[in-house]
Design a protein around this motif. Structure first.
Motif, PDB file in Angstrom:
ATOM      1  N   ASP A 257      -1.454  -0.830  -7.396  1.00  0.00           N
ATOM      2  CA  ASP A 257      -1.702  -1.716  -8.528  1.00  0.00           C
ATOM      3  C   ASP A 257      -0.472  -2.585  -8.781  1.00  0.00           C
ATOM      4  O   ASP A 257       0.645  -2.077  -8.946  1.00  0.00           O
ATOM      5  CB  ASP A 257      -2.007  -0.903  -9.791  1.00  0.00           C
TER       6      ASP A 257
ATOM      7  N   ARG B 276       0.830  -1.194   0.000  1.00  0.00           N
ATOM      8  CA  ARG B 276       0.000   0.000   0.000  1.00  0.00           C
ATOM      9  C   ARG B 276       0.872   1.254   0.000  1.00  0.00           C
ATOM     10  O   ARG B 276       2.015   1.229   0.443  1.00  0.00           O
ATOM     11  CB  ARG B 276      -0.936   0.008   1.221  1.00  0.00           C
ATOM     12  N   ASP B 277       0.294   2.351  -0.490  1.00  0.00           N
ATOM     13  CA  ASP B 277       1.051   3.598  -0.556  1.00  0.00           C
ATOM     14  C   ASP B 277       1.039   4.311   0.791  1.00  0.00           C
ATOM     15  O   ASP B 277       0.519   3.782   1.792  1.00  0.00           O
ATOM     16  CB  ASP B 277       0.524   4.486  -1.682  1.00  0.00           C
TER      17      ASP B 277
ATOM     18  N   GLY C  84      -0.683   6.599   1.883  1.00  0.00           N
ATOM     19  CA  GLY C  84      -2.021   6.908   2.379  1.00  0.00           C
ATOM     20  C   GLY C  84      -2.822   5.678   2.743  1.00  0.00           C
ATOM     21  O   GLY C  84      -4.000   5.771   3.079  1.00  0.00           O
ATOM     22  N   GLY C  85      -2.172   4.503   2.648  1.00  0.00           N
ATOM     23  CA  GLY C  85      -2.868   3.262   2.968  1.00  0.00           C
ATOM     24  C   GLY C  85      -3.666   2.692   1.827  1.00  0.00           C
ATOM     25  O   GLY C  85      -4.450   1.751   2.002  1.00  0.00           O
ATOM     26  N   ASN C  86      -3.467   3.224   0.611  1.00  0.00           N
ATOM     27  CA  ASN C  86      -4.217   2.760  -0.557  1.00  0.00           C
ATOM     28  C   ASN C  86      -3.467   1.647  -1.271  1.00  0.00           C
ATOM     29  O   ASN C  86      -2.248   1.698  -1.412  1.00  0.00           O
ATOM     30  CB  ASN C  86      -4.443   3.929  -1.521  1.00  0.00           C
ATOM     31  N   GLU C  87      -4.194   0.659  -1.756  1.00  0.00           N
ATOM     32  CA  GLU C  87      -3.586  -0.493  -2.405  1.00  0.00           C
ATOM     33  C   GLU C  87      -2.883  -0.068  -3.695  1.00  0.00           C
ATOM     34  O   GLU C  87      -3.409   0.722  -4.481  1.00  0.00           O
ATOM     35  CB  GLU C  87      -4.655  -1.539  -2.707  1.00  0.00           C
TER      36      GLU C  87
END
Length: 308
Positions: free
Chosen positions: A148, A140-141, A143-146
């Motif tokens: 790709d 994850r980045d 910001g906690g976003n998955e």
């Protein structure tokens, strides 16, 4: 897996060089020097606006080096970029096959040549390492976003200053960097073997496990040594070295021969490297030739060092 990671993690003596991007967009000289280093070092560490002086980006030259078949090490400072910008650069680096990096906090712009620039310092060196290590574990980045396709993996490094008072602050900071994911450490330029040994002994006593590469700065003249002693934190060139360089300059002037101090600097650097290698004092060396990268192969030859 990078050449540096393969060398250090298999117990071989690691050798890296350092190179600054141009103050402009013509990479011709850097690429010519890089070809001289190919096969002589495990990686070329590309500085990220060292001393807060504006240059082309580390990422730009790293991409060029990779395309030219030379192993790059991406230097990343927290001075100029937010965590988003740093992570974006790291993802782009991975897309070009760059998998080794060195995290630094970065000198403040007031010491550089673009003093109006506003510093960011969203993350320091420890913060950068922590962010990348978390990314690698979670995919994850920042910001906690998955991400790709998942997260890239980097062989992560950091820097340390062995000549520093109080030295315990450096030991504590080193522990933080290793805990944050640093696998190898480059030291500030060091000129006294006993100082290096004392520092390494403290690292051992603190039970900090990482690969340490001694920073080597080939001296070009006595004036260079005096300037660094006066202006570069963590640098301490012994007086006997300065005396030898001054004597070489006097001899050259008397005989009408140019370049004797630089030749002596090459010899002293080679002797230092050979001693580190032969006595297995630490895991490798990082050579900072400061614009004289063409001398690095000569230094390594005189030291009897070939990479495996």
């Amino acid at each position: 897996m990078s050449l540096l990671e393969k060398a250090l993690e298999s117990g071989k003596f690691g050798v890296t060089a350092e190179m600054a991007p141009p103050k402009g967009y013509d990479f011709t000289k850097q690429l010519e020097d890089a070809q001289l280093l190919s096969g002589k070092v495990h990686g070329v560490n590309v500085t990220d606006m060292q001393s807060a002086s504006l240059k082309a980006s580390s990422l730009g030259l790293c991409i060029k080096l990779k395309q030219a078949g030379v192993e790059p090490i991406l230097q990343v400072t927290g001075r100029d970029r937010s965590r988003m910008a740093i992570m974006a650069d790291m993802l782009s680096a991975a897309a070009f096959g760059i998998d080794t990096m060195l995290a630094l906090t970065g000198d403040h712009p007031v010491v550089g040549d673009c003093k109006q620039s506003k510093p960011v310092y969203d993350l320091d060196s420890v913060g950068i390492l922590n962010m990348l290590s978390t990314m690698e574990v979670t995919d994850r980045d920042c910001g906690g976003n998955e991400l790709d396709g998942g997260a890239p993996r980097f062989y992560k490094g950091a820097a340390v200053t062995p000549v520093y008072e109080p030295i315990q602050l450096q030991i504590n900071k080193l522990r933080q960097k290793v805990d944050a994911g640093a696998k190898y450490i480059q030291t500030q330029g060091i000129f006294d073997m006993e100082s290096l040994k004392r520092f390494l002994d403290l690292v051992d006593k603190a039970n900090i496990k990482c690969h340490i590469m001694a920073g080597i700065i080939p001296l070009k003249a006595a004036g260079m040594a005096k300037y660094m002693n006066a202006n570069v934190p963590g640098i301490a060139v012994p007086q006997d070295m300065i005396d030898r360089l001054e004597a070489a300059a006097a001899e050259g002037k008397e005989k009408g021969v140019k370049g004797l101090p630089m030749q002596l600097g090459i010899e002293m650097a080679a002797e230092f490297i050979a001693k580190i290698h032969d006595e297995k004092i630490c895991d490798g060396v990082h050579i900072m030739a400061i614009g004289a990268e063409k001398n690095v192969p000569t230094i390594l030859e005189k030291a009897g060092i070939t990479i495996e």
